[in-house]
Motif scaffolding. Structure first.
Motif, PDB file in Angstrom:
ATOM      1  N   VAL A 301       0.866  -1.187   0.000  1.00 23.30           N
ATOM      2  CA  VAL A 301       0.000   0.000   0.000  1.00 23.30           C
ATOM      3  C   VAL A 301       0.897   1.230   0.000  1.00 23.30           C
ATOM      4  O   VAL A 301       1.747   1.387   0.882  1.00 23.30           O
ATOM      5  N   GLY A 302       0.724   2.092  -1.013  1.00 24.30           N
ATOM      6  CA  GLY A 302       1.561   3.272  -1.129  1.00 24.30           C
ATOM      7  C   GLY A 302       1.341   4.250   0.012  1.00 24.30           C
ATOM      8  O   GLY A 302       0.204   4.510   0.418  1.00 24.30           O
ATOM      9  N   ASP A 303       2.420   4.812   0.530  1.00 21.45           N
ATOM     10  CA  ASP A 303       2.342   5.762   1.642  1.00 21.45           C
ATOM     11  C   ASP A 303       2.066   7.164   1.129  1.00 21.45           C
ATOM     12  O   ASP A 303       2.827   8.116   1.377  1.00 21.45           O
ATOM     13  N   ILE A 304       0.961   7.323   0.399  1.00 19.25           N
ATOM     14  CA  ILE A 304       0.586   8.627  -0.141  1.00 19.25           C
ATOM     15  C   ILE A 304      -0.918   8.635  -0.379  1.00 19.25           C
ATOM     16  O   ILE A 304      -1.508   7.615  -0.753  1.00 19.25           O
ATOM     17  N   TYR A 305      -1.538   9.785  -0.147  1.00 17.74           N
ATOM     18  CA  TYR A 305      -2.967   9.962  -0.385  1.00 17.74           C
ATOM     19  C   TYR A 305      -3.155  10.694  -1.717  1.00 17.74           C
ATOM     20  O   TYR A 305      -2.429  11.656  -2.019  1.00 17.74           O
ATOM     21  N   LEU A 306      -4.133  10.231  -2.511  1.00 21.53           N
ATOM     22  CA  LEU A 306      -4.363  10.747  -3.847  1.00 21.53           C
ATOM     23  C   LEU A 306      -5.754  11.361  -3.951  1.00 21.53           C
ATOM     24  O   LEU A 306      -6.630  11.120  -3.124  1.00 21.53           O
ATOM     25  N   ASN A 313     -11.905  17.406  -5.927  1.00 16.87           N
ATOM     26  CA  ASN A 313     -12.188  17.771  -4.542  1.00 16.87           C
ATOM     27  C   ASN A 313     -12.255  16.549  -3.632  1.00 16.87           C
ATOM     28  O   ASN A 313     -12.245  16.690  -2.411  1.00 16.87           O
ATOM     29  N   LEU A 314     -12.333  15.359  -4.229  1.00 20.57           N
ATOM     30  CA  LEU A 314     -12.467  14.133  -3.461  1.00 20.57           C
ATOM     31  C   LEU A 314     -11.105  13.489  -3.241  1.00 20.57           C
ATOM     32  O   LEU A 314     -10.289  13.407  -4.171  1.00 20.57           O
ATOM     33  N   ILE A 315     -10.839  13.025  -2.033  1.00 16.52           N
ATOM     34  CA  ILE A 315      -9.613  12.283  -1.693  1.00 16.52           C
ATOM     35  C   ILE A 315      -9.961  10.797  -1.687  1.00 16.52           C
ATOM     36  O   ILE A 315     -10.894  10.376  -0.995  1.00 16.52           O
ATOM     37  N   ILE A 316      -9.237  10.008  -2.471  1.00 13.46           N
ATOM     38  CA  ILE A 316      -9.580   8.590  -2.657  1.00 13.46           C
ATOM     39  C   ILE A 316      -8.727   7.666  -1.797  1.00 13.46           C
ATOM     40  O   ILE A 316      -8.891   6.446  -1.852  1.00 13.46           O
ATOM     41  N   GLY A 317      -7.811   8.208  -1.024  1.00 13.42           N
ATOM     42  CA  GLY A 317      -7.023   7.354  -0.137  1.00 13.42           C
ATOM     43  C   GLY A 317      -5.700   6.932  -0.747  1.00 13.42           C
ATOM     44  O   GLY A 317      -5.150   7.590  -1.638  1.00 13.42           O
ATOM     45  N   ARG A 318      -5.182   5.795  -0.295  1.00 16.65           N
ATOM     46  CA  ARG A 318      -3.855   5.319  -0.676  1.00 16.65           C
ATOM     47  C   ARG A 318      -3.967   4.232  -1.736  1.00 16.65           C
ATOM     48  O   ARG A 318      -4.823   3.341  -1.636  1.00 16.65           O
ATOM     49  N   PRO A 319      -3.123   4.262  -2.756  1.00 16.59           N
ATOM     50  CA  PRO A 319      -3.182   3.251  -3.821  1.00 16.59           C
ATOM     51  C   PRO A 319      -2.427   1.989  -3.439  1.00 16.59           C
ATOM     52  O   PRO A 319      -1.673   1.959  -2.458  1.00 16.59           O
ATOM     53  N   VAL A 320      -2.645   0.943  -4.225  1.00 15.32           N
ATOM     54  CA  VAL A 320      -1.908  -0.316  -4.088  1.00 15.32           C
ATOM     55  C   VAL A 320      -0.890  -0.380  -5.219  1.00 15.32           C
ATOM     56  O   VAL A 320      -1.252  -0.237  -6.394  1.00 15.32           O
ATOM     57  N   ILE A 321       0.377  -0.565  -4.874  1.00 20.97           N
ATOM     58  CA  ILE A 321       1.470  -0.553  -5.849  1.00 20.97           C
ATOM     59  C   ILE A 321       1.993  -1.966  -6.020  1.00 20.97           C
ATOM     60  O   ILE A 321       2.397  -2.613  -5.051  1.00 20.97           O
ATOM     61  N   VAL A 435       6.640  14.045  -1.734  1.00 20.60           N
ATOM     62  CA  VAL A 435       5.465  14.513  -2.468  1.00 20.60           C
ATOM     63  C   VAL A 435       4.379  14.933  -1.477  1.00 20.60           C
ATOM     64  O   VAL A 435       4.169  14.256  -0.461  1.00 20.60           O
ATOM     65  N   PRO A 436       3.656  16.039  -1.726  1.00 21.73           N
ATOM     66  CA  PRO A 436       2.534  16.413  -0.840  1.00 21.73           C
ATOM     67  C   PRO A 436       1.501  15.302  -0.762  1.00 21.73           C
ATOM     68  O   PRO A 436       1.126  14.711  -1.770  1.00 21.73           O
ATOM     69  N   GLY A 437       1.045  15.018   0.446  1.00 22.65           N
ATOM     70  CA  GLY A 437       0.107  13.933   0.663  1.00 22.65           C
ATOM     71  C   GLY A 437       0.754  12.666   1.146  1.00 22.65           C
ATOM     72  O   GLY A 437       0.049  11.682   1.439  1.00 22.65           O
ATOM     73  N   ALA A 438       2.094  12.635   1.227  1.00 22.32           N
ATOM     74  CA  ALA A 438       2.789  11.437   1.696  1.00 22.32           C
ATOM     75  C   ALA A 438       2.518  11.221   3.181  1.00 22.32           C
ATOM     76  O   ALA A 438       2.358  12.175   3.956  1.00 22.32           O
ATOM     77  N   VAL A 439       2.458   9.963   3.563  1.00 20.54           N
ATOM     78  CA  VAL A 439       2.172   9.612   4.957  1.00 20.54           C
ATOM     79  C   VAL A 439       3.384   9.941   5.819  1.00 20.54           C
ATOM     80  O   VAL A 439       4.507   9.544   5.507  1.00 20.54           O
ATOM     81  N   ALA A 454      -3.085  16.031  -0.023  1.00 21.58           N
ATOM     82  CA  ALA A 454      -3.082  15.221  -1.249  1.00 21.58           C
ATOM     83  C   ALA A 454      -3.157  16.122  -2.476  1.00 21.58           C
ATOM     84  O   ALA A 454      -4.010  17.016  -2.560  1.00 21.58           O
ATOM     85  N   THR A 455      -2.270  15.905  -3.439  1.00 18.49           N
ATOM     86  CA  THR A 455      -2.159  16.760  -4.621  1.00 18.49           C
ATOM     87  C   THR A 455      -2.346  15.982  -5.916  1.00 18.49           C
ATOM     88  O   THR A 455      -3.040  16.430  -6.827  1.00 18.49           O
ATOM     89  N   LEU A 456      -1.719  14.804  -6.030  1.00 21.33           N
ATOM     90  CA  LEU A 456      -1.743  14.039  -7.275  1.00 21.33           C
ATOM     91  C   LEU A 456      -3.005  13.207  -7.373  1.00 21.33           C
ATOM     92  O   LEU A 456      -3.537  12.736  -6.364  1.00 21.33           O
ATOM     93  N   ASP A 457      -3.467  13.022  -8.627  1.00 17.55           N
ATOM     94  CA  ASP A 457      -4.527  12.048  -8.856  1.00 17.55           C
ATOM     95  C   ASP A 457      -3.898  10.723  -9.272  1.00 17.55           C
ATOM     96  O   ASP A 457      -2.667  10.599  -9.346  1.00 17.55           O
ATOM     97  N   LEU A 458      -4.725   9.735  -9.566  1.00 19.99           N
ATOM     98  CA  LEU A 458      -4.218   8.382  -9.810  1.00 19.99           C
ATOM     99  C   LEU A 458      -3.341   8.327 -11.049  1.00 19.99           C
ATOM    100  O   LEU A 458      -2.257   7.733 -11.044  1.00 19.99           O
ATOM    101  N   ASN A 459      -3.766   8.957 -12.141  1.00 22.40           N
ATOM    102  CA  ASN A 459      -2.982   8.925 -13.379  1.00 22.40           C
ATOM    103  C   ASN A 459      -1.686   9.708 -13.241  1.00 22.40           C
ATOM    104  O   ASN A 459      -0.648   9.312 -13.788  1.00 22.40           O
ATOM    105  N   GLN A 460      -1.726  10.827 -12.532  1.00 22.96           N
ATOM    106  CA  GLN A 460      -0.491  11.595 -12.316  1.00 22.96           C
ATOM    107  C   GLN A 460       0.503  10.805 -11.477  1.00 22.96           C
ATOM    108  O   GLN A 460       1.715  10.861 -11.718  1.00 22.96           O
TER     109      GLN A 460
END
Length: 732
Positions: A301-306, A313-321, A435-439, A454-460
């Protein structure tokens, strides 16, 4: 084995006692020799007959050993020891040099040795005891100059002493002050109590630390008895502290006799020992014969919120890498960033990227590269998974059609795929930590919430991961990589891309090409579907295909039992793939017309729909039952009323059953004429009460039919003619 100078002869004195002697000198005709016991601190050379030694060797009463297993080889000290004490060793050796070179064999004889040592002591001003000590050390240590080095390595190592009543060890402060030895020596019985206490209290976790374990051990094994309190509690009575072993003695026994491996296994389990504490003596690179020979895959689980790219405007949480790493070169050959939990859905995306062309893969995310920057395309030879995603049917989809060997280590053993595990901290350091949003695991008091940063979206974030992997593959030096002699001679730098290219040129490349469509289908999840007359049913949805229509699968199964078949399915419901001819051919199946309403949904949405439908049906069950009860009550009331009316009418009716059934057609005709004249509701209870309808007796109808024959029903021809005439007038 022939006897020679410095040979070690081991004698079996008793069943438990061995004696080891070193050969110091052999005469030219092999009639006698001088030996010395290497373990006796008071030993001197002894003359023995050569023939007796040979007979003892032949009778197995003695044997020649290559070296003394438990004798420290003074002739091979390390460099640090030599640097400190070589000057002292040279001084000792120069002192006895004349005796050991010019004095043989007279120096071995006790009578002549005394005179020679006395002359040397008088000439050099050295004590005779010192010369004897150096001589003995020289002979026992192998007759080499290094044997005369001082034995400082033996400092602090004392032999076990038993039967001595004098207090051993350095006196404590109270002993120095009073001059009376205080304390006691540790006896074998005490050691046995130590062992019981450590096993019972410390290893089982009853005691929190060694002092607590020692206190509990004293209470149980060193007490003088027990005293009973007023409430009946038995309290152990301990002797004075100076009559008990000390905590230091207890700790000394523990650390001297502890088995670290057994302790970790007993407290944490064997898996924890193998994973975290076992010796690391091997090299995982030796398991790979070249690039593409072995891949390792894992997820974290990535230590960053996207943010959500549909609504930022919505925060989707942490991605799986997911990442896939080549064992030989440490090159990251593929990755995937998803919102799916660790599952085959995310693993197959990472494997698809690992096996596909990287130029096209990066272009999908807007990153332009050339083939030399990421030159990996093709299937690997073996894959090490995580005993979760790549197991069962998912592993079969790699083994059978793609011929990829799959290995799954046991659970809780991440060390068995340590190469991929160790890449995650590197990627976090390069691409996530700043990166902003990192845990942030250490959060300052009254600090801001990092989730709101959190700054980046999933594609970024996927684009950022591509740039990070390219930087790692092409620039990151792996200083701990063990280069072999061929790499060193070729001047290969420990950079993943350079190790990969060197391996592809010098070693056997293990990558194998594969059609991208076949590769994609085989990486899809696998399951079973049923062929039914309604279509190919999978998870409640029906599909059809050209092969099924041409071969009339659905027609032939009409009224028969459904057949099972193997399929592959995508994340969307739109289509599935039939696996035909043992994987040599695939057939695409599309939704039937009845189920095209589900087109565009993913399986999670569809399963939610069916689950909600099931819940709604369950929730409406009570209402359905109540409605059925009301219907049955109303129907029973109507039937009861009808029965009462029938009984009241039938009371004075005497016609036979046959007569009643023969007039059914006439009765039907009479009622039909009545409803045409008065309407459908003319015989309703309300209308019948106000305007009673005359009922024609059945007997009269029967007599009319008997006298006049068939009477056709009345037809409104006059009304039809009048309607036509009015229509003609209207047209004119």
């Amino acid at each position: 084995m022939l006897l020679s100078l410095n040979s070690l002869i081991q004698w079996q004195v008793t069943e438990e006692c061995l004696k080891t002697e070193r050969v110091l000198w052999i005469d030219d005709v092999k009639t006698g020799l001088w030996t010395i016991d290497i373990y006796d601190n008071k030993a001197w050379p002894v003359f023995q007959v050569y023939e007796d030694i040979e007979l003892a060797l032949a009778d197995d009463r003695a044997r020649i050993i290559p070296k003394a297993e438990d004798f420290l080889p003074l002739w091979a000290p390390d460099d640090e020891y030599l640097k400190k004490h070589n000057k002292r060793g040279k001084k000792n050796y120069s002192l006895i040099l004349s005796l050991v070179t010019d004095g043989e064999p007279q120096v071995y004889n006790r009578q002549t040795r005394g005179r020679m040592v006395a002359e040397l002591a008088e000439r050099t001003g050295t004590r005779k005891a010192q010369i004897y000590k150096i001589l003995r050390r020289f002979w026992q240590g192998g007759c080499v100059p290094h044997a005369t080095l001082p034995k400082y390595y033996m400092s602090g190592q004392t032999q076990e002493r038993q039967g001595r009543e004098r207090k051993l060890g350095r006196p404590n402060d109270e002993s120095r002050r009073t001059g009376i030895p205080i304390g006691r020596n540790v006896t074998p019985k005490d050691k046995e109590c130590f062992r019981f206490g450590i096993k019972e209290f410390f290893k089982k976790g009853i005691a929190t630390d060694l002092p607590d374990a020692w206190q509990r051990t004293k209470e149980k094994y060193f007490n003088c008895g027990y005293k009973e309190l007023p409430d009946g509690t038995l309290v152990p009575v301990l002797p004075p502290a100076n009559q008990l072993p000390t905590l230091r003695q207890f700790k000394y026994y523990y650390y001297k006799n502890r088995n670290v491996k057994a302790e970790i296994i007993a407290t944490s389990g064997e898996k924890a020992y193998e994973s975290n504490n076992r010796p690391i003596l091997g090299d995982a690179t030796l398991k790979a014969f070249g690039p593409g020979s072995s891949y390792q895959i894992d997820a974290t689980v990535g230590d960053i919120y996207l943010r959500c790219y549909l609504n930022r405007n919505l925060i989707i949480g942490r991605p799986v890498i997911y990442i896939v790493v080549d064992v030989f070169s440490r090159l990251i050959v593929g990755f995937a960033v998803t919102l799916e939990g660790p599952s085959w859905a995310g693993a197959k995306l990472a494997l698809e990227s690992a096996f596909s062309d990287k130029v096209e893969f990066c272009r999908q995310y807007g990153v332009k590269i050339i083939d030399a920057e990421w030159p990996v395309k093709g299937k690997c030879e073996s894959l090490v998974g995580d005993n979760g995603e790549i197991a069962g049917y998912n592993a079969n989809s790699l083994i059978d059609p793609l011929v990829i060997g799959v290995a799954n280590p046991p659970t809780d053993r991440p060390d068995m795929k340590g190469i991929v595990e160790s890449r995650f901290p590197i990627l976090k350091q390069i691409a996530i930590a700043w990166v902003p949003g990192a845990v942030r695991h250490i959060r300052k008091r009254r600090g801001s919430d990092y989730r709101l940063d959190a700054t980046l979206d999933l594609n970024q974030f996927r684009r950022l991961m591509i740039e990070c992997i390219l930087h790692y593959n092409n620039c990151r030096r792996i200083e701990k990589y063990r280069l072999n002699k061929h790499m060193i001679s070729d001047g290969v730098e420990p950079v993943p891309i350079k190790l990969w290219k060197w391996g592809m040129q010098k070693l056997i490349g293990r990558l194998r090409p594969e059609n991208s469509e076949v590769l994609r289908i085989n990486l899809l999840p696998r399951s079973e579907a049923s062929i039914t007359p309604e279509g190919i049913r999978f998870r409640g949805v029906h599909y059809t295909c050209m092969t099924g229509l041409q071969e009339q699968w659905f027609t032939r199964l009409k009224g028969k039992r459904a057949k099972r078949t193997e399929i592959f399915y995508e994340s969307l419901v739109n289509r599935i793939y039939l696996r035909l001819a043992r994987g040599r051919r695939f057939e695409t199946c599309v939704l039937t017309e009845a189920d095209r309403r589900f087109n565009g949904l993913d399986w999670y949405e569809l399963l939610d729909f069916f689950e909600l439908k099931k819940q709604a049906t369950k929730a409406a069950e009570t209402d359905q039952q109540q409605a059925a009860a009301e219907f049955h009550a109303r129907a029973d009331r109507i039937i009861s009323e009808a029965k009462e009316m029938n009984q009241s009418i039938s009371a004075g009716y005497t016609s036979s059953n046959k007569a009643r059934t023969q007039g059914i057609r006439g009765n039907r005709q009479s009622l039909k004429l009545h409803e045409r004249k008065h309407g459908l509701h003319g015989s309703s209870p309300d209308n019948s009460s106000n305007n009673p309808v005359p009922i024609i007796p059945i007997d009269k109808i029967r007599k009319r039919k008997a006298g006049t024959g068939y009477v056709p029903p009345a037809r409104p021809y006059d009304e039809i003619r009048q309607t036509r005439q009015e229509a003609k007038k209207h047209d004119k």
